[in-house]
Scaffold this motif. Structure first.
Motif, mmCIF file in Angstrom:
data_model
loop_
_atom_site.group_PDB
_atom_site.id
_atom_site.type_symbol
_atom_site.label_atom_id
_atom_site.label_comp_id
_atom_site.label_asym_id
_atom_site.label_seq_id
_atom_site.Cartn_x
_atom_site.Cartn_y
_atom_site.Cartn_z
ATOM 1 N N LEU A 18 1.180 9.634 0.216
ATOM 2 C CA LEU A 18 -0.151 10.183 -0.046
ATOM 3 C C LEU A 18 -0.195 11.664 0.311
ATOM 4 O O LEU A 18 -0.833 12.462 -0.370
ATOM 5 C CB LEU A 18 -1.205 9.417 0.751
ATOM 6 N N MET A 70 0.867 -1.209 0.000
ATOM 7 C CA MET A 70 0.000 0.000 0.000
ATOM 8 C C MET A 70 0.881 1.228 0.000
ATOM 9 O O MET A 70 1.888 1.271 0.686
ATOM 10 C CB MET A 70 -0.923 -0.053 1.221
ATOM 11 N N THR A 71 0.513 2.187 -0.759
ATOM 12 C CA THR A 71 1.246 3.447 -0.785
ATOM 13 C C THR A 71 1.251 4.052 0.616
ATOM 14 O O THR A 71 0.230 4.092 1.287
ATOM 15 C CB THR A 71 0.585 4.428 -1.769
ATOM 16 N N ILE A 107 1.470 13.610 -2.436
ATOM 17 C CA ILE A 107 0.536 13.727 -3.567
ATOM 18 C C ILE A 107 -0.465 14.825 -3.272
ATOM 19 O O ILE A 107 -0.749 15.684 -4.116
ATOM 20 C CB ILE A 107 -0.188 12.378 -3.793
ATOM 21 N N ASN A 165 -10.735 8.167 0.294
ATOM 22 C CA ASN A 165 -9.321 8.310 0.633
ATOM 23 C C ASN A 165 -9.103 9.338 1.732
ATOM 24 O O ASN A 165 -8.301 9.130 2.650
ATOM 25 C CB ASN A 165 -8.551 8.725 -0.628
ATOM 26 N N PRO A 217 -1.038 -0.433 -5.250
ATOM 27 C CA PRO A 217 0.070 0.189 -5.981
ATOM 28 C C PRO A 217 0.392 -0.505 -7.292
ATOM 29 O O PRO A 217 0.938 0.102 -8.203
ATOM 30 C CB PRO A 217 1.254 0.089 -5.002
ATOM 31 N N LEU A 254 -11.219 0.859 -1.167
ATOM 32 C CA LEU A 254 -10.148 1.838 -1.304
ATOM 33 C C LEU A 254 -8.807 1.149 -1.567
ATOM 34 O O LEU A 254 -8.024 1.568 -2.420
ATOM 35 C CB LEU A 254 -10.071 2.666 -0.018
ATOM 36 N N GLN A 255 -8.572 0.093 -0.823
ATOM 37 C CA GLN A 255 -7.303 -0.630 -0.977
ATOM 38 C C GLN A 255 -7.199 -1.276 -2.347
ATOM 39 O O GLN A 255 -6.120 -1.355 -2.934
ATOM 40 C CB GLN A 255 -7.157 -1.674 0.128
ATOM 41 N N LEU A 268 -1.700 6.306 -8.866
ATOM 42 C CA LEU A 268 -0.516 6.245 -8.007
ATOM 43 C C LEU A 268 0.752 6.048 -8.830
ATOM 44 O O LEU A 268 1.791 6.628 -8.522
ATOM 45 C CB LEU A 268 -0.659 5.119 -6.975
ATOM 46 N N TYR A 282 -6.588 1.655 -4.892
ATOM 47 C CA TYR A 282 -5.243 2.215 -4.793
ATOM 48 C C TYR A 282 -4.177 1.157 -4.526
ATOM 49 O O TYR A 282 -3.140 1.441 -3.917
ATOM 50 C CB TYR A 282 -5.207 3.311 -3.718
#
Lengths: 156, 156
Positions: free
Chosen positions: A7, A1-2, A10, B46, B113, B107-108, B119, B111
């Motif tokens: 985040l 996960m980022t 960003i 997010n 990666p 969400l995971q 991203l 996003y």
DNA sequence: TTATAACATTTCGTATGCGAAACATTTTTA
DNA sequence: TAAAAATGTTTCGCATACGAAATGTTATAA
């Protein structure tokens, strides 16, 4: 996960972009409300005045809105007699948009330099050092190119 | 009347901002579509994940959207069981928003990666020299302050 | 010459997106 | 203590805003 720090970075990079569009919208709304049109209509009138005969696909690029969106905005402006919509005789797929006399009048009233909040605030913003503005635009365009995946083309 | 060169300068300064928002929207749409929500919903999920318990007025500042707009977006997210909406016991005017388990999962997935276009492109964009990015943000914030008429506060 | 592809715009369905007004609650003022 | 002001959210009405699909037109390929 980022990661969260990523985040946040960003977020930090993209916030000024969202903020500026919002501020522009609000300033344009002040001028538009004064003459009884919407901010998007004002922006479109301005763009057509600067590019007489422009079609929807070109206008879409100039104002960064989908052509389907513009189709509706133009429709409403034509219905209000602020724009004239013609078909090109050379290519009947193509529109040719022109300001009507009342459209031009409306635009001049909205962007009267003595009344327009947008123009006045923009003038203040543009008093920043020209070099700063050029630098900002240059880096923004590089940033954009990378986001689009076209960064090679921007390397000049 | 403001001269054409001045209008062109305004245009030149504001276009990158419009372009970037559009590109962000389109990249976010790719991730959002993949998991069956909208780009704005993804952005809100997010932000709530990063700020558990946040209310609408705060969220409005974080994402630069009007609270009336957010009210509708949150409503739809609650109806889809992706967000939980609670009232603060300390101040019953105030909401407290939380991700639901399925919201977090969504969400995971969006996003992830390895799948997220946003991203990945952002990572490329953020590989620009850190100094360039800092410079861009600094000048943008100065530009914004002048547009807002609060430029004195930004002079540091 | 005909079929196919591409282009420009319009239409459609749905989700925003905004400001103003309304409502409920909390804070401040008199 | 009560009235007024401010705050946070919701609702309302209207205008976007988008992508996909449809339509008509032009350009290209076979």
């Amino acid at each position: 996960m980022t990661t969260l720090p990523e985040l946040e970075k960003i977020k930090r990079c993209t916030m000024p972009f969202r903020e500026l569009n919002r501020v522009l919208f609000q300033l344009r709304t002040l001028d538009a409300d004064r003459v009884g049109i919407t901010p998007q209509q004002l922006m479109v009138l301005n763009e057509v005045r600067n590019n007489p005969g422009i079609g929807l696909d070109q206008l879409s690029e100039h104002v960064q809105l989908a052509s389907s969106t513009l189709s509706g905005i133009v429709d409403r402006l034509v219905k209000s007699d602020l724009l004239r919509r013609e078909r090109s005789t050379r290519d009947r797929r193509q529109l040719e948009l022109h300001l009507s006399p009342s459209g031009l009048e409306k635009l001049q009233e909205a962007y009267d330099p003595e009344k327009s909040v947008l123009l006045q605030r923009m003038a203040v913003a543009l008093e920043m050092p020209a070099q700063d503005i050029e630098t900002m635009i240059r880096i923004q365009n590089q940033f954009l190119a990378r986001l689009r995946g076209t960064e090679e083309l921007e390397r000049t």
